[in-house]
Scaffold this active site. Structure first.
Site, PDB file in Angstrom:
ATOM      1  N   GLN A  15       1.047  -1.166   0.162  1.00  0.00           N
ATOM      2  CA  GLN A  15       0.055  -0.154   0.101  1.00  0.00           C
ATOM      3  C   GLN A  15       0.886   1.288  -0.070  1.00  0.00           C
ATOM      4  O   GLN A  15       1.917   1.300   0.792  1.00  0.00           O
ATOM      5  CB  GLN A  15      -0.999  -0.024   1.238  1.00  0.00           C
ATOM      6  N   SER A  16       0.801   2.153  -0.887  1.00  0.00           N
ATOM      7  CA  SER A  16       1.757   3.088  -1.185  1.00  0.00           C
ATOM      8  C   SER A  16       1.955   4.154  -0.087  1.00  0.00           C
ATOM      9  O   SER A  16       2.993   4.334   0.433  1.00  0.00           O
ATOM     10  CB  SER A  16       1.255   4.019  -2.363  1.00  0.00           C
TER      11      SER A  16
END
Ligand SMILES: [Zn+2]
Length: 698
Positions: free
Chosen positions: A22-23
């Site tokens: 997840q960025s």
């Protein structure tokens, strides 16, 4: 699942890795559904036939950007395990997004192909040894890159368009706020706006960012927090040099709207990691600059003046700022011979010289000369004070206003702090009085807060008292006018520092040049004023104590005229007769005459009388060496008269003929004679050379 048949028992015998990414932390916090879906992938692996014990989840990269694998330990672990061949399948929500960088994904795909590892996502199973799968994965990766590019491009273009209208809202520096209509206005909090305004006025007075820091010693400066727990709040802290520069350089304070003042740059460090840094962009390259966009603390012209001043203070760029040394022209004096800067060289005590810097660098021009600091400074100061006369009154008034302004500012800060403390105390009191008496818990807290506020108020009032008491009494305007009317006295006053003098000098004089001057005893000084005019003056160079004074010109003239024909003692008598004195003011003696002869190049008279000839001339006339002539004189073969240290030989054609005959007979001096007529008598000791003639000549 699409392509499920590609999964073999060989794959199932190895581990299935579920890779989660997840960025940003915001995504992890807010897009919980995506995170949940990613964790659910472990169940997908079990449904595809892997034993639950063979499914592992790598979630170390949650909240980390996928732009590069350098900082993602999870991705590195994934890669190494794929390389070891212990992984049967890598499962992700979207395989093309496993890595945001094409290079990382390409490496993973290549390793998966070599080790027979499957890549699985919601679209299906990819067997990288199958050309079609490999191609599809490659296309998907390229598409995702293109998607990112288009998205970023659209966002950036929209942002720039808004910035060009001046509508793109950016965080404002402290002292400026958005009002209810979204317009930028000066902070209505007088304490904050006064602090910001004082930074600019202190810089105008002190002339340097460190000067502002010193002026704010013991006084706090506001800072608005962005993001984090304190977002939007005002924090008061010490004013640092860095903060001063930030304030002075921020064009928002000049009422200008700017977009593109900073740019992020990427570079690859020694370890091959990509590093991002922020750099300032030169003013000429700012993308958007809208002047008079909102009310500011300074005008745009003042902003430019501050910028120029900071530039002049920046010694790393070669600027020569005002220093503590006593040399007045330090930093603005140049060598007129080579054009280089001159530096003040302090030699202890009061002695100091301006020296051409080229001398130190070994690039000195032939005419580069130094000069005593005192001599040059006195001359320049005289010129400056003469020039200042008509402006004395204006200067006096300006100085008076500035001092009064400084006094006002110093106490105003304390006044504002006291006012704020009073307001806080009032508010705490109001809150306490409004609470229901039954609500004891709240009442107790509010009471404690009120007491704390009252204590702070007492402290602020105390600080205001001491700030007022600490101010020295202001001199009356009459006193100031009187002092300023006699500027030379002020200039030389011990209370005036070298820095003050230099600053005053630099306000009027642009630079000083030591011009080439033929006369060694003089110095020619060029002064260029800021007004654009230039002056030249010639001063006498001071003599340093070790060098004798020059002989007075009439005495030199007499020595030059009579010297070549008059002996030293006679010359001393003549000089004394005329009453001439040496440069040092003493009567002439033989030593003084000898010195004058050497300095002015006057030869001593020849001791040789009429009818006589010197040894050197005799040797020349006979065509033999002087050693031969000396030998003859020593051996009594040639008559000579001693005059001081010289030998004078009486000379006439007869003596010359005798000498020639002697040479013709000598077997040593005339090789022809030696060949035809052997030596008649054996060599006797008397004929041995006894004087300075080197052996073998005779
Ligand atoms: Zn020079």
């Amino acid at each position: 699942m699409n392509g499920e048949h590609k999964i073999t028992s060989g794959h199932r015998a190895r581990t299935a890795l579920v890779y989660l990414r997840q960025s940003t932390l915001v995504q992890v916090r807010e897009h919980t559904e995506s995170t949940m879906r990613q964790y659910a992938l472990a169940d997908v692996a079990v449904s595809l036939g892997w034993a639950p014990g063979d499914v592992e989840v790598i979630d170390r990269d949650l909240g980390l950007s996928g732009t590069s694998a350098a900082h993602r330990a999870g991705f590195r672990e994934l890669m190494s395990r794929v390389c070891l061949g212990e992984v049967g399948a890598v499962i992700g929500l979207e395989v093309s997004r496993l890595a945001r960088s094409n290079a990382d994904l390409a490496r993973l795909a290549e390793m998966a192909r070599l080790t027979g590892t499957l890549l699985i996502d919601s679209d299906g199973v990819y067997d990288l040894s199958d050309f079609n799968d490999w191609l599809v994965l490659g296309l998907k990766s390229t598409m995702s890159q293109a998607e990112l590019h288009v998205m970023a491009g659209r966002l950036q273009a929209a942002k720039l368009a808004a910035a060009e209208r001046g509508d793109l809202r950016a965080p404002l520096p402290v002292g400026l706020v958005y009002d209810d209509e979204g317009e930028v206005v000066i902070d209505p909090d007088a304490e904050v706006s006064a602090a910001v305004a004082d930074v600019f006025s202190c810089f105008a007075a002190a002339g340097s960012a460190y000067g502002v820091v010193a002026a704010f010693a013991g006084r706090k400066f506001p800072q608005r927090a962005y993001g984090g727990a304190w977002a939007g709040q005002l924090r008061w802290g010490p004013l640092t040099h860095h903060r001063v520069l930030q304030v002075l350089k921020n064009p928002a304070y000049a009422g200008a709207y700017v977009h593109g003042r900073h740019v992020t740059r990427k570079r690859v460090d020694a370890d091959g990691n990509v590093r991002t840094s922020t750099a300032e962009v030169p003013r000429a390259e700012w993308k958007v600059l809208i002047k008079d966009h909102h009310p500011g603390y300074v005008t745009w012209d003042e902003y430019l003046a501050v910028e120029a001043r900071l530039q002049a203070n920046w010694t790393a760029s070669g600027a020569r700022t005002v220093r503590e040394g006593s040399a007045l022209c330090q930093g603005i004096i140049y060598c007129g011979s080579c054009g280089g800067p001159m530096v003040a060289n302090y030699q202890g005590g009061d002695r100091a010289n301006y020296e051409c810097h080229s001398r130190r660098d070994g690039k000195k021009a032939r005419h580069c000369r130094g000069i005593s600091v005192t001599a040059l400074d006195d001359a320049v100061a005289r010129v400056l004070l003469d020039a200042l006369t008509p402006e004395q009154v204006a200067l006096a008034l300006a100085a008076a206003d500035q001092v009064a302004g400084q006094h006002q500012r110093a106490s105003r800060a304390a006044e504002l702090a006291a006012e704020r403390a009073r307001y806080d105390a009032d508010r705490a009191e109001r809150a306490f009085s409004q609470v229901e008496p039954e609500n004891r818990l709240v009442a107790r807290t509010l009471e404690a807060r009120w007491e704390a506020r009252l204590a702070a108020l007492a402290e602020a009032e105390q600080a205001l008292e001491s700030a007022r008491a600490a101010l020295p009494p202001l001199p009356g305007r009459d006193t100031l006018a009187r002092t300023a009317a006699d500027l030379p006295v002020l200039w030389h006053a011990p209370t005036t520092t070298a820095r003050d003098r230099k600053r005053l000098l630099r306000t009027l004089i642009a630079d000083v040049t030591l011009m080439p001057e033929a006369d060694q005893a003089k110095a020619r000084i060029g002064i260029r004023w800021h007004a654009g005019t230039a002056d030249q003056l010639i001063i006498d160079r001071p003599r340093s104590s070790g060098i004798p004074a020059p002989t007075p010109p009439p005495a030199v003239e007499l020595i030059r005229r009579l010297g070549p024909s008059t002996r030293n003692d006679d010359l001393v008598a003549i000089l004394r007769q005329h009453g001439y004195l040496t440069g040092a003011g003493r009567p002439f003696d033989v030593k003084a005459v000898q010195w004058a002869r050497r300095v002015y190049g006057v030869p001593v008279p020849s001791p040789v009388a009429a009818g006589e000839i010197s040894v050197k001339d005799a040797a020349a006339a006979l065509g033999c060496s002087i050693g031969v002539v000396y030998y003859w004189i020593e051996a009594g073969l040639l008559e000579a008269r001693r005059q001081g240290s010289r030998l004078c030989i009486p000379w006439n054609p007869v003596i010359q003929a005798d000498c020639r005959a002697r040479i013709a007979e000598s077997g040593h001096l005339n090789p022809a004679a030696r060949r035809t007529r052997p030596r008649k008598t054996p060599r006797c000791p008397a004929e041995q050379p006894q004087m300075s003639a080197p052996p073998g000549i005779i």
